[in-house]
Design a protein around this motif. Sequence first.
Motif, PDB file in Angstrom:
ATOM      1  N   CYS A  65       0.829  -1.217   0.000  1.00  0.00           N
ATOM      2  CA  CYS A  65       0.000   0.000   0.000  1.00  0.00           C
ATOM      3  C   CYS A  65       0.865   1.269   0.000  1.00  0.00           C
ATOM      4  CB  CYS A  65      -0.904   0.041   1.222  1.00  0.00           C
ATOM      5  SG  CYS A  65      -2.348  -1.021   1.096  1.00  0.00           S
ATOM      6  N   LYS A 118       0.539   4.123  -2.847  1.00  0.00           N
ATOM      7  CA  LYS A 118       0.167   5.498  -2.509  1.00  0.00           C
ATOM      8  C   LYS A 118       1.246   6.458  -2.997  1.00  0.00           C
ATOM      9  CE  LYS A 118      -3.693   4.369  -0.668  1.00  0.00           C
ATOM     10  NZ  LYS A 118      -3.665   3.038  -1.312  1.00  0.00           N
ATOM     11  N   ASN A 176       3.100   6.061  -5.470  1.00  0.00           N
ATOM     12  CA  ASN A 176       2.975   6.128  -6.930  1.00  0.00           C
ATOM     13  C   ASN A 176       1.671   6.786  -7.364  1.00  0.00           C
ATOM     14  OD1 ASN A 176       5.300   4.586  -6.978  1.00  0.00           O
ATOM     15  ND2 ASN A 176       4.235   2.654  -7.364  1.00  0.00           N
ATOM     16  N   GLU A 177       0.785   7.045  -6.422  1.00  0.00           N
ATOM     17  CA  GLU A 177      -0.575   7.520  -6.706  1.00  0.00           C
ATOM     18  C   GLU A 177      -1.308   6.583  -7.662  1.00  0.00           C
ATOM     19  OE1 GLU A 177       0.498  11.943  -7.341  1.00  0.00           O
ATOM     20  OE2 GLU A 177      -1.275  11.948  -6.046  1.00  0.00           O
ATOM     21  N   THR A 178      -1.138   5.297  -7.395  1.00  0.00           N
ATOM     22  CA  THR A 178      -1.868   4.284  -8.157  1.00  0.00           C
ATOM     23  C   THR A 178      -3.302   4.225  -7.642  1.00  0.00           C
ATOM     24  OG1 THR A 178       0.125   2.979  -8.531  1.00  0.00           O
ATOM     25  CG2 THR A 178      -1.971   1.798  -8.614  1.00  0.00           C
ATOM     26  N   ILE A 179      -4.249   4.095  -8.544  1.00  0.00           N
ATOM     27  CA  ILE A 179      -5.653   3.968  -8.122  1.00  0.00           C
ATOM     28  C   ILE A 179      -5.798   2.643  -7.374  1.00  0.00           C
ATOM     29  CG2 ILE A 179      -8.066   3.877  -8.926  1.00  0.00           C
ATOM     30  CD1 ILE A 179      -7.072   6.317 -10.213  1.00  0.00           C
ATOM     31  N   CYS A 180      -6.371   2.713  -6.188  1.00  0.00           N
ATOM     32  CA  CYS A 180      -6.517   1.512  -5.363  1.00  0.00           C
ATOM     33  C   CYS A 180      -7.466   0.533  -6.046  1.00  0.00           C
ATOM     34  CB  CYS A 180      -7.047   1.909  -3.989  1.00  0.00           C
ATOM     35  SG  CYS A 180      -7.276   0.510  -2.876  1.00  0.00           S
ATOM     36  N   TYR A 224      -9.421  -1.514  -4.788  1.00  0.00           N
ATOM     37  CA  TYR A 224     -10.731  -1.526  -4.131  1.00  0.00           C
ATOM     38  C   TYR A 224     -11.603  -0.366  -4.617  1.00  0.00           C
ATOM     39  CZ  TYR A 224      -9.198  -5.213  -0.988  1.00  0.00           C
ATOM     40  OH  TYR A 224      -8.773  -6.414  -0.486  1.00  0.00           O
ATOM     41  N   ASP A 225     -10.970   0.693  -5.124  1.00  0.00           N
ATOM     42  CA  ASP A 225     -11.739   1.842  -5.613  1.00  0.00           C
ATOM     43  C   ASP A 225     -12.345   1.578  -6.979  1.00  0.00           C
ATOM     44  OD1 ASP A 225     -11.453   3.379  -3.394  1.00  0.00           O
ATOM     45  OD2 ASP A 225      -9.763   4.562  -4.152  1.00  0.00           O
ATOM     46  N   VAL A 226     -11.940   0.479  -7.618  1.00  0.00           N
ATOM     47  CA  VAL A 226     -12.543   0.143  -8.913  1.00  0.00           C
ATOM     48  C   VAL A 226     -13.283  -1.198  -8.794  1.00  0.00           C
ATOM     49  CG1 VAL A 226     -11.002   1.512 -10.355  1.00  0.00           C
ATOM     50  CG2 VAL A 226     -10.322  -0.801  -9.726  1.00  0.00           C
ATOM     51  N   GLN A 266      -2.330  -4.662   1.293  1.00  0.00           N
ATOM     52  CA  GLN A 266      -2.341  -4.130   2.674  1.00  0.00           C
ATOM     53  C   GLN A 266      -1.404  -4.907   3.591  1.00  0.00           C
ATOM     54  OE1 GLN A 266      -5.133  -5.367   1.028  1.00  0.00           O
ATOM     55  NE2 GLN A 266      -6.982  -4.416   1.833  1.00  0.00           N
ATOM     56  N   LEU A 318      -7.994  -8.875   6.592  1.00  0.00           N
ATOM     57  CA  LEU A 318      -7.899  -9.001   5.133  1.00  0.00           C
ATOM     58  C   LEU A 318      -9.018  -9.891   4.606  1.00  0.00           C
ATOM     59  CD1 LEU A 318      -6.404  -8.345   2.509  1.00  0.00           C
ATOM     60  CD2 LEU A 318      -5.048 -10.413   2.857  1.00  0.00           C
ATOM     61  N   THR A 334     -12.129  -7.969   4.605  1.00  0.00           N
ATOM     62  CA  THR A 334     -12.169  -6.963   3.550  1.00  0.00           C
ATOM     63  C   THR A 334     -12.436  -7.623   2.192  1.00  0.00           C
ATOM     64  OG1 THR A 334     -10.600  -5.649   4.824  1.00  0.00           O
ATOM     65  CG2 THR A 334     -10.903  -5.013   2.542  1.00  0.00           C
ATOM     66  N   LYS A 366     -15.741  -6.149   1.013  1.00  0.00           N
ATOM     67  CA  LYS A 366     -15.515  -5.067   0.070  1.00  0.00           C
ATOM     68  C   LYS A 366     -15.361  -5.574  -1.363  1.00  0.00           C
ATOM     69  CE  LYS A 366     -13.636  -0.510   0.684  1.00  0.00           C
ATOM     70  NZ  LYS A 366     -12.755   0.361   1.423  1.00  0.00           N
ATOM     71  N   ARG A 403      -6.685  11.323 -13.270  1.00  0.00           N
ATOM     72  CA  ARG A 403      -6.072  10.015 -13.472  1.00  0.00           C
ATOM     73  C   ARG A 403      -7.203   9.011 -13.290  1.00  0.00           C
ATOM     74  NH1 ARG A 403      -0.546   8.268 -10.601  1.00  0.00           N
ATOM     75  NH2 ARG A 403       0.226   9.678 -12.210  1.00  0.00           N
ATOM     76  N   ILE A 455      -5.079  12.190  -4.961  1.00  0.00           N
ATOM     77  CA  ILE A 455      -4.664  11.011  -4.189  1.00  0.00           C
ATOM     78  C   ILE A 455      -3.611  11.434  -3.166  1.00  0.00           C
ATOM     79  CG2 ILE A 455      -3.623   8.716  -4.252  1.00  0.00           C
ATOM     80  CD1 ILE A 455      -4.746   8.361  -7.076  1.00  0.00           C
ATOM     81  N   PHE A 482      -4.511  -2.631   9.179  1.00  0.00           N
ATOM     82  CA  PHE A 482      -3.502  -3.440   8.484  1.00  0.00           C
ATOM     83  C   PHE A 482      -2.079  -2.951   8.783  1.00  0.00           C
ATOM     84  CE2 PHE A 482      -7.169  -3.971   5.497  1.00  0.00           C
ATOM     85  CZ  PHE A 482      -7.310  -5.342   5.646  1.00  0.00           C
ATOM     86  N   CYS A 529      -0.862  -0.610   7.325  1.00  0.00           N
ATOM     87  CA  CYS A 529      -0.386  -0.513   5.932  1.00  0.00           C
ATOM     88  C   CYS A 529       0.174   0.860   5.608  1.00  0.00           C
ATOM     89  CB  CYS A 529      -1.492  -0.882   4.957  1.00  0.00           C
ATOM     90  SG  CYS A 529      -2.751   0.388   4.747  1.00  0.00           S
ATOM     91  N   SER A 555      -1.346   3.531   4.665  1.00  0.00           N
ATOM     92  CA  SER A 555      -2.043   4.316   3.636  1.00  0.00           C
ATOM     93  C   SER A 555      -2.528   5.654   4.187  1.00  0.00           C
ATOM     94  CB  SER A 555      -3.240   3.537   3.090  1.00  0.00           C
ATOM     95  OG  SER A 555      -2.804   2.439   2.342  1.00  0.00           O
TER      96      SER A 555
END
Lengths: 280, 253, 342
Positions: free
Chosen positions: B167, B171, B173-177, B179-181, B188, B220, B223, B227, C30, C53, C232, C234, C236
């Motif tokens: 994660c 973050k 890299n500002e990659t789209i999560c 779970y958001d798609v 995690q 996990l 989730t 989710k 993006r 983000i 987690f 994690c 974030s």
Amino acid sequence: MKKSALTKTTDTLFTPQKAKIIRAVQATQTEKHFTLALANKEKFQFMPGQILEVSLFGFGEIPIGIASSPTRENTFDIVVRTVGRVSAAVNKLDKGDHLFIRGPLGKGFPLDKLINNNVLIVAGGIGLCPTRSLIQYILDRRTDFKTFTLFYGTKTPEQQMFLDDLKTWRLSKDVHFFETVDVPNASWQGHAGLITKLFKQTNISSNTRVVLCGPPVMFKFVIFELKKLGIIDQNIFLDLERRMKCGVGKCGHCQINNKYVCTDGPVFALSEIRFLEEAL
Amino acid sequence: MTQKPKVAFFDFSSCEGCQIELTNFGDADFLELLNHIDIVEFREAMSEKTDDIDIACIEGSFTRESEKDRLIAIRNRAKIVIAYGACAHTAGINALKNHTTDFKKAVYGQDADQPHLNSNDKALPISHVIKVDYFAPGCPMSKYEFLNIVSHLLHGKEPVIPTYPVCVECKRNETICRYDVGDHCMGQVAMAGCGAPCPSQGIPCEACRGFCEQANLTALENTLINKAGFSASRAKDKLRMFTNALLPDTSNP
Amino acid sequence: MNHHYITLKDFNLFLTKLVNQKIVYGPVARKNKFVFDLISSPEQLRLDYDVTILPPKKIFFPPKQHLLHFDGESYKDCLDPKEQIIMGVHNYDIKAIDQLDFLFKEKNPDDHYLLNRRKTTIIGSNIQTIAARSFWGSAGAGVEPKGHDGFLTKLKDGFVFETRTKKAENLVKFAKFIKAKKTQVEQAAQINTAVKKKCPAKLAYSSAEIAIKTRLAFKNNELWERLSKDCFSCGSCNTTCATCYCFDVQDSWNLDQKSGFRTRYWDSCMTVEFAKTSLGGGAVHNFRALRRERFRHRVMRKLVYLNDKLGGPACVGCGRCATACTADIADPVNIVKEIMEA
């Protein structure tokens, strides 16, 4: 304590300066004792209890307490225990080699509160290294202080450090020196048992100023003894250790509640941190 | 190390993809590395062999009893052993058989009884047999991380392998999560260091580098179910993907 | 300083000229999200974004920043500040940057941050779309956004451009700005006041009330255990946080095995490693070994520890942590509610 020491000798917060190893002695199996001098030949200005970020390029940086007093010659001492990448690399160095330092960092021992008072130093294990800066200072300015007592405890006799110093302190009239080991060996003639047992051998007055440095477990038990003697929180000073990266109050690693060990410490009065739940 | 260290590569039960990944450098980086090491054994690229090795890089998991002697022999020849790639590190997907009994049939069908297909009931990390000094995790391992590990060892420094989860890298890299798609992911709790290339390409993290310390697998699972809409059994299976040999419940049901 | 006005059409010309001559960052799309990125043509700039983000701090305090370059025993600081403009920074991020400016400046000024920051021009813009998890309307409500150079507020046919520094005033010459009318300035102020009430989520208590109650809850292990059960570790929440600034420092060699860098990386107090120390002989001591201790530390740091220094909480209500947390336990609005009702 002056903060400007840092800006005076360096370009940015993270620019180290070069130091030369004048002497290197294997202090114990895991600890090496270095005597250093600045490569630019200037005298290194610091106060007892302050810390250095010691580094080797490529290996990284670690915080180390200064183990000698500024009242001594132009050199300064550090003791490095092999625990990780940087310390392992530093401990491969020898006389004539160079390493890099940033500092002095943090506030040292509160000399103004110790001067003209009875002083007790309780050092456990490697905790003798940073307190040695204060021990030397007191011995060098002995008349500035009243009674001076030193407790030193290690797990085993083999873990004792600064053997020459110990010999001197045992014979010295300037310090009441008490030592103990948790686990004696066949040749150990001295006291055996936890460092807290030493309180029974001494008569520490309730107005004594106490400096503690040692492993986290030691603090609680020693403080318990000090409370029995009626020593107030304001007169108990702890030299704390935490993970540290920057040493200048930014990186967040050493934070205890709202305090930064690197800049607000590493020495704290117990009264300052008594109610900071994560401090002890 | 004053002389160029002798580095050898060995493979056990694996796809040898990590060796391929290494030779994929094929550019200045790999050639520059060769200035600093002597490769003495490398099945994918050469055939000469030598006795003493400074660094033995071992790929693949331990799945056959006969591999034990070979592993021990390599250990005896080598000063440093690196387990590289998921198979060597966690036993990887080879360990997916560990909690089943019909794996041979499932994979080989009517040929399942052929003697050359015999293997142990469980695939295990090579650290089960020999002492491993360092790990280069991942499926495949990251060639840049491998370079970094070798670089550290050349200086006698213990390699720095990140311990935080994927994660953190997503973050950064500002990659789209995922779970958001509406997708799932195990980033995690999965060890980072790879740079999180999978999620950045729209692929969920399968934790090929293993789980982090204190990985919250209960959370996990929840989730994945709540989710990502997984069934309870699929969620459990998902956790096994690369870490079956390390999970506490790998014994037969 | 001044209030200028520019029509939408002229604003596009302004941007075109600006991006041709300067390094300009701004919010861009993006996929279904937004990020701050380099702008090379005006249509990329999405001033209608809700939240990005990562916060804009990444432009002058990047996730990975070289501190020193070494080559054998010679070494030098890695300082290479570039003149750059960040367009379209929302008020909550302006407040966050102002906090970072203070924290990197106080006591020991951090040049690796400050030099980059000084060369950066920050132009805010009004919030046109409200992010689902945001609560900036009530987070640190008493703290006014400051420290930015200029601010754009979109009216129906154009923008009111408030310049607060010379850096911003210098941009006016790039296009046809005219003096804003009093009614336009008032309208802009109205828009920025009105938007504060439109956040979907709200803290029902003052910053001071929250700080006191949260601090008192320190030893309520049951509470922290419950709040952090699904955490987690994690990182974030930390990594996307507008006000987090903790970092790790690592050295590495270049391929020549001689030269290399000392580099700092964003770090996260929620990860297991953060407060670990080595004691030797393989022994470690973790000062925050438990999930609930790390969770509590983050909450304390956002709501309590820095308040005295900052004059308000170290949380600006951007809602990034709430969005980023896959277990959905990081939302300060819920955490505060639980603490206050505990």
